[in-house]
Scaffold this motif. Structure first.
Motif, PDB file in Angstrom:
ATOM      1  N   SER A 174       0.809  -1.224   0.000  1.00  0.00           N
ATOM      2  CA  SER A 174       0.000   0.000   0.000  1.00  0.00           C
ATOM      3  C   SER A 174       0.838   1.269   0.000  1.00  0.00           C
ATOM      4  O   SER A 174       0.310   2.358  -0.228  1.00  0.00           O
ATOM      5  CB  SER A 174      -0.939  -0.004   1.210  1.00  0.00           C
ATOM      6  OG  SER A 174      -0.203  -0.040   2.424  1.00  0.00           O
ATOM      7  N   VAL A 175       2.134   1.147   0.268  1.00  0.00           N
ATOM      8  CA  VAL A 175       3.023   2.319   0.266  1.00  0.00           C
ATOM      9  C   VAL A 175       4.292   1.988  -0.514  1.00  0.00           C
ATOM     10  O   VAL A 175       4.591   0.825  -0.786  1.00  0.00           O
ATOM     11  CB  VAL A 175       3.391   2.764   1.699  1.00  0.00           C
ATOM     12  CG1 VAL A 175       2.162   3.257   2.447  1.00  0.00           C
ATOM     13  CG2 VAL A 175       4.054   1.625   2.460  1.00  0.00           C
ATOM     14  N   SER A 176       5.052   3.024  -0.842  1.00  0.00           N
ATOM     15  CA  SER A 176       6.290   2.829  -1.607  1.00  0.00           C
ATOM     16  C   SER A 176       7.392   2.258  -0.713  1.00  0.00           C
ATOM     17  O   SER A 176       7.346   2.356   0.522  1.00  0.00           O
ATOM     18  CB  SER A 176       6.752   4.158  -2.210  1.00  0.00           C
ATOM     19  OG  SER A 176       7.195   5.032  -1.175  1.00  0.00           O
ATOM     20  N   LEU A 221      24.488  -3.093  -2.850  1.00  0.00           N
ATOM     21  CA  LEU A 221      23.499  -4.104  -3.205  1.00  0.00           C
ATOM     22  C   LEU A 221      22.975  -3.935  -4.628  1.00  0.00           C
ATOM     23  O   LEU A 221      22.069  -4.658  -5.049  1.00  0.00           O
ATOM     24  CB  LEU A 221      22.325  -4.041  -2.223  1.00  0.00           C
ATOM     25  CG  LEU A 221      22.610  -4.575  -0.818  1.00  0.00           C
ATOM     26  CD1 LEU A 221      21.556  -4.112   0.169  1.00  0.00           C
ATOM     27  CD2 LEU A 221      22.687  -6.091  -0.841  1.00  0.00           C
ATOM     28  N   LYS A 222      23.528  -2.951  -5.354  1.00  0.00           N
ATOM     29  CA  LYS A 222      23.135  -2.686  -6.743  1.00  0.00           C
ATOM     30  C   LYS A 222      21.634  -2.406  -6.868  1.00  0.00           C
ATOM     31  O   LYS A 222      20.941  -2.945  -7.743  1.00  0.00           O
ATOM     32  CB  LYS A 222      23.552  -3.851  -7.656  1.00  0.00           C
ATOM     33  CG  LYS A 222      25.061  -4.042  -7.704  1.00  0.00           C
ATOM     34  CD  LYS A 222      25.481  -5.076  -8.723  1.00  0.00           C
ATOM     35  CE  LYS A 222      27.000  -5.179  -8.780  1.00  0.00           C
ATOM     36  NZ  LYS A 222      27.462  -6.189  -9.749  1.00  0.00           N
ATOM     37  N   LEU A 223      21.154  -1.537  -5.980  1.00  0.00           N
ATOM     38  CA  LEU A 223      19.756  -1.111  -6.006  1.00  0.00           C
ATOM     39  C   LEU A 223      19.671   0.287  -6.607  1.00  0.00           C
ATOM     40  O   LEU A 223      20.273   1.229  -6.078  1.00  0.00           O
ATOM     41  CB  LEU A 223      19.171  -1.097  -4.588  1.00  0.00           C
ATOM     42  CG  LEU A 223      18.863  -2.457  -3.963  1.00  0.00           C
ATOM     43  CD1 LEU A 223      18.564  -2.295  -2.481  1.00  0.00           C
ATOM     44  CD2 LEU A 223      17.693  -3.122  -4.673  1.00  0.00           C
ATOM     45  N   PRO A 224      18.934   0.472  -7.707  1.00  0.00           N
ATOM     46  CA  PRO A 224      18.799   1.809  -8.292  1.00  0.00           C
ATOM     47  C   PRO A 224      17.978   2.718  -7.388  1.00  0.00           C
ATOM     48  O   PRO A 224      17.051   2.270  -6.691  1.00  0.00           O
ATOM     49  CB  PRO A 224      18.057   1.532  -9.610  1.00  0.00           C
ATOM     50  CG  PRO A 224      17.315   0.264  -9.374  1.00  0.00           C
ATOM     51  CD  PRO A 224      18.167  -0.555  -8.434  1.00  0.00           C
ATOM     52  N   LYS A 225      18.295   4.000  -7.399  1.00  0.00           N
ATOM     53  CA  LYS A 225      17.592   4.948  -6.535  1.00  0.00           C
ATOM     54  C   LYS A 225      16.101   4.997  -6.845  1.00  0.00           C
ATOM     55  O   LYS A 225      15.264   5.165  -5.961  1.00  0.00           O
ATOM     56  CB  LYS A 225      18.204   6.350  -6.698  1.00  0.00           C
ATOM     57  CG  LYS A 225      17.688   7.364  -5.694  1.00  0.00           C
ATOM     58  CD  LYS A 225      18.419   8.684  -5.823  1.00  0.00           C
ATOM     59  CE  LYS A 225      17.913   9.686  -4.781  1.00  0.00           C
ATOM     60  NZ  LYS A 225      18.628  10.987  -4.897  1.00  0.00           N
ATOM     61  N   GLY A 226      15.744   4.825  -8.110  1.00  0.00           N
ATOM     62  CA  GLY A 226      14.344   4.904  -8.522  1.00  0.00           C
ATOM     63  C   GLY A 226      13.463   3.828  -7.917  1.00  0.00           C
ATOM     64  O   GLY A 226      12.226   3.946  -7.927  1.00  0.00           O
ATOM     65  N   ILE A 227      14.060   2.778  -7.376  1.00  0.00           N
ATOM     66  CA  ILE A 227      13.266   1.696  -6.801  1.00  0.00           C
ATOM     67  C   ILE A 227      12.462   2.180  -5.602  1.00  0.00           C
ATOM     68  O   ILE A 227      11.409   1.624  -5.271  1.00  0.00           O
ATOM     69  CB  ILE A 227      14.190   0.519  -6.406  1.00  0.00           C
ATOM     70  CG1 ILE A 227      13.380  -0.769  -6.236  1.00  0.00           C
ATOM     71  CG2 ILE A 227      14.955   0.810  -5.139  1.00  0.00           C
ATOM     72  CD1 ILE A 227      14.239  -1.990  -5.960  1.00  0.00           C
ATOM     73  N   LEU A 228      12.944   3.225  -4.947  1.00  0.00           N
ATOM     74  CA  LEU A 228      12.271   3.716  -3.746  1.00  0.00           C
ATOM     75  C   LEU A 228      10.918   4.355  -4.057  1.00  0.00           C
ATOM     76  O   LEU A 228      10.093   4.534  -3.159  1.00  0.00           O
ATOM     77  CB  LEU A 228      13.161   4.730  -3.018  1.00  0.00           C
ATOM     78  CG  LEU A 228      14.511   4.189  -2.526  1.00  0.00           C
ATOM     79  CD1 LEU A 228      15.297   5.274  -1.824  1.00  0.00           C
ATOM     80  CD2 LEU A 228      14.326   2.983  -1.603  1.00  0.00           C
ATOM     81  N   GLU A 274       5.817  -3.731  -7.714  1.00  0.00           N
ATOM     82  CA  GLU A 274       6.285  -3.090  -8.944  1.00  0.00           C
ATOM     83  C   GLU A 274       7.778  -3.302  -9.195  1.00  0.00           C
ATOM     84  O   GLU A 274       8.359  -2.658 -10.059  1.00  0.00           O
ATOM     85  CB  GLU A 274       5.976  -1.588  -8.889  1.00  0.00           C
ATOM     86  CG  GLU A 274       4.481  -1.288  -8.846  1.00  0.00           C
ATOM     87  CD  GLU A 274       4.165   0.176  -8.599  1.00  0.00           C
ATOM     88  OE1 GLU A 274       3.105   0.632  -9.060  1.00  0.00           O
ATOM     89  OE2 GLU A 274       4.975   0.861  -7.937  1.00  0.00           O
ATOM     90  N   VAL A 275       8.379  -4.192  -8.431  1.00  0.00           N
ATOM     91  CA  VAL A 275       9.795  -4.518  -8.626  1.00  0.00           C
ATOM     92  C   VAL A 275       9.927  -6.035  -8.754  1.00  0.00           C
ATOM     93  O   VAL A 275       9.015  -6.785  -8.390  1.00  0.00           O
ATOM     94  CB  VAL A 275      10.673  -3.994  -7.467  1.00  0.00           C
ATOM     95  CG1 VAL A 275      10.557  -2.493  -7.340  1.00  0.00           C
ATOM     96  CG2 VAL A 275      10.270  -4.661  -6.150  1.00  0.00           C
ATOM     97  N   SER A 276      11.051  -6.486  -9.276  1.00  0.00           N
ATOM     98  CA  SER A 276      11.266  -7.928  -9.430  1.00  0.00           C
ATOM     99  C   SER A 276      11.504  -8.572  -8.064  1.00  0.00           C
ATOM    100  O   SER A 276      11.829  -7.891  -7.078  1.00  0.00           O
ATOM    101  CB  SER A 276      12.472  -8.193 -10.334  1.00  0.00           C
ATOM    102  OG  SER A 276      13.677  -7.832  -9.673  1.00  0.00           O
ATOM    103  N   GLY A 277      11.355  -9.896  -8.013  1.00  0.00           N
ATOM    104  CA  GLY A 277      11.602 -10.617  -6.771  1.00  0.00           C
ATOM    105  C   GLY A 277      13.030 -10.444  -6.274  1.00  0.00           C
ATOM    106  O   GLY A 277      13.278 -10.323  -5.074  1.00  0.00           O
TER     107      GLY A 277
END
Length: 461
Positions: free
Chosen positions: A346-348, A374-381, A387-390
């Motif tokens: 329900s939240v980002s 961890l190779k996480l793009p900033k846009g993932i937040l 809305e993101v892969s497993g």
């Protein structure tokens, strides 16, 4: 040989941003096609475009032909269940949490294949026994392990009779024997049709044979006959995927027992669940900075053991002694096998992270370096957990755990959602965490090679 699927210049866009470069392919009857690549490479987007299941805000271009006919989105959707089926990447998102497993398979036989209730029940029971769920037919999904839930989802998805199967990471989280069972099930169900498998597991690509496509960052890297590519890869990226299999890793240096204090002592532990004894008389000691591996078949009690150590599950007999009394409760942590079960949709993800920072007064300057590691793009937040892969969600779960400075981390299949390259990096990160901070790690895995190469001691169930 009959052509079942033909794609011509299929691309996927988010507005003006191209997420999947133009891809063309042909899938023939009885010739499996496997798409191999890292998490986030665009594999699942391609399958969603074929099925007509792209998330809101994404569009596709190009042409899709099924069974010799170019089809619109609605025409493809009309084939769902009876001729065309997609196996879900996350079983929890595909199963009804309130229905018993056999009922979920039974209703597909009854309402898609028009079988009688009695025949539907018989076929459902046979299917579940064939995938190793004998004795668990009447359990709800929440009463199953992650691997068991995956097998239930596969049985339900294929019960409609469709012999053209798109399988999105169908074997993740499964031990080797169950993985082989699922591959055989997919092969038998698609024997008269076609099988398009999306995976990050090189062993699956090797086992399925047929044709192979390797993808990276939305682009096609190389394609051809699977056996030839895996024996003699032309692309550096394909070679890196093959070399990242756990059996090729260097053995970890063991922790010196003399220089590390004990943090947890287990003595004669027994645990019963659902009327069945999972294990009994289990004794071991875990020290600070030690990585302890737990291996065994799906459903043998690996996750239950970790839950018992965290006081999340009552045990039958024995004792569990925690020796680090200075640690706060939130520093005894669990990394879940199925990341969606640990997050609110329900939240980002950014809001969830902000809540964590505010609640535990975490220095926000620590976040970006860990995200890069961890190779996480900033846009993932800006996205929610659906809305993101497993793989991205699992890495975010690890980020959230590291920010809490754990003293004990129960990592329940933390790499089962990750491709070989990322899995190796994440496993190395967990080992580094143990070495650098003295955090003890209980690492559960279905992969004995990963445990053997990584852990200071091994518990087999």
């Amino acid at each position: 040989m009959k052509v079942l699927l033909k794609l011509t210049d299929i691309s996927v866009y988010a507005g003006d941003t191209c997420l999947l470069e133009p891809i063309s392919l042909t899938l023939k009857q009885n010739v499996p096609l496997t798409i191999l690549g890292q998490t986030g490479s665009g594999k699942s987007l391609l399958a969603q475009a074929i099925m007509g299941l792209l998330p809101n805000g994404l569009t596709s271009t190009g042409t899709i032909e099924l069974f010799g006919k170019e089809m619109t989105l609605k025409e493809r959707q009309s084939l769902w269940g009876s001729k065309l089926v997609m196996l879900p990447q996350e079983p929890w998102n595909a199963l009804d949490p309130l229905m018993k497993g056999v009922e979920q398979v039974k209703e597909v036989y009854q309402y898609v294949q028009n079988k009688t209730p009695q025949e539907s029940l018989r076929l459902s029971m046979d299917d579940l026994r064939n995938v190793g769920l004998s004795g668990s037919e009447y359990k709800r999904p929440d009463q199953l392990s992650g691997g068991m839930a995956q097998r239930l989802a596969i049985s339900a998805a294929t019960a409609g009779g469709a012999n053209f199967i798109l399988a999105d990471e169908p074997t993740k989280g499964l031990d080797v024997s169950r993985r082989d069972d699922v591959v055989r099930l997919l092969q038998s169900r698609s024997a008269a049709g076609g099988l398009l498998t999306i995976t990050h597991d090189v062993a699956i690509a090797r086992q399925l044979g047929g044709d192979l496509m390797v993808m990276k960052a939305g682009c096609l890297v190389e394609q051809g006959v699977a056996e030839q590519i895996l024996r003699n890869p032309q692309a550096d990226y394909t070679q890196a995927l093959i070399e990242a299999e756990p059996k090729t890793w260097i053995d970890a240096e063991p922790v010196s027992k003399e220089s590390h204090d004990e943090i947890l002592i287990v003595n004669q532990l027994s645990l019963k669940r659902g009327g069945r004894i999972l294990f009994e008389g289990l004794s071991f000691t875990i020290r600070k900075g030690e990585v302890v591996g737990v291996v065994g078949d799906s459903g043998c009690g690996k996750s239950s053991l970790g839950d018992a150590l965290l006081n999340l599950l009552p045990f039958t007999n024995g004792t569990i002694s925690r020796l680090n009394h200075e640690a706060k409760p939130h520093q005894w942590l669990k990394l879940y096998q199925d990341p969606p079960s640990a997050f609110s949709a329900s939240v980002s993800l950014g809001q969830l992270l902000n809540d964590l920072v505010r609640l535990h007064r975490i220095d926000v300057q620590r976040i970006q370096p860990l995200m890069r590691r961890l190779k996480l793009p900033k846009g993932i937040l800006e996205r929610n957990c659906l809305e993101v892969s497993g793989g991205e969600l699992q890495r975010f779960a690890i980020l959230r755990s590291l920010l809490l400075d754990p003293v004990f981390l129960f990592a329940d299949e933390p790499t089962s959602r990750l491709d070989p390259i990322t899995a190796k990096e994440v496993t190395e990160l967990l080992v580094e965490l143990a070495n650098e901070t003295g955090c003890a790690v209980l690492l559960v895995s279905h992969d004995p090679d990963l445990i053997r190469k990584t852990c200071d001691q091994v518990i087999s169930l």
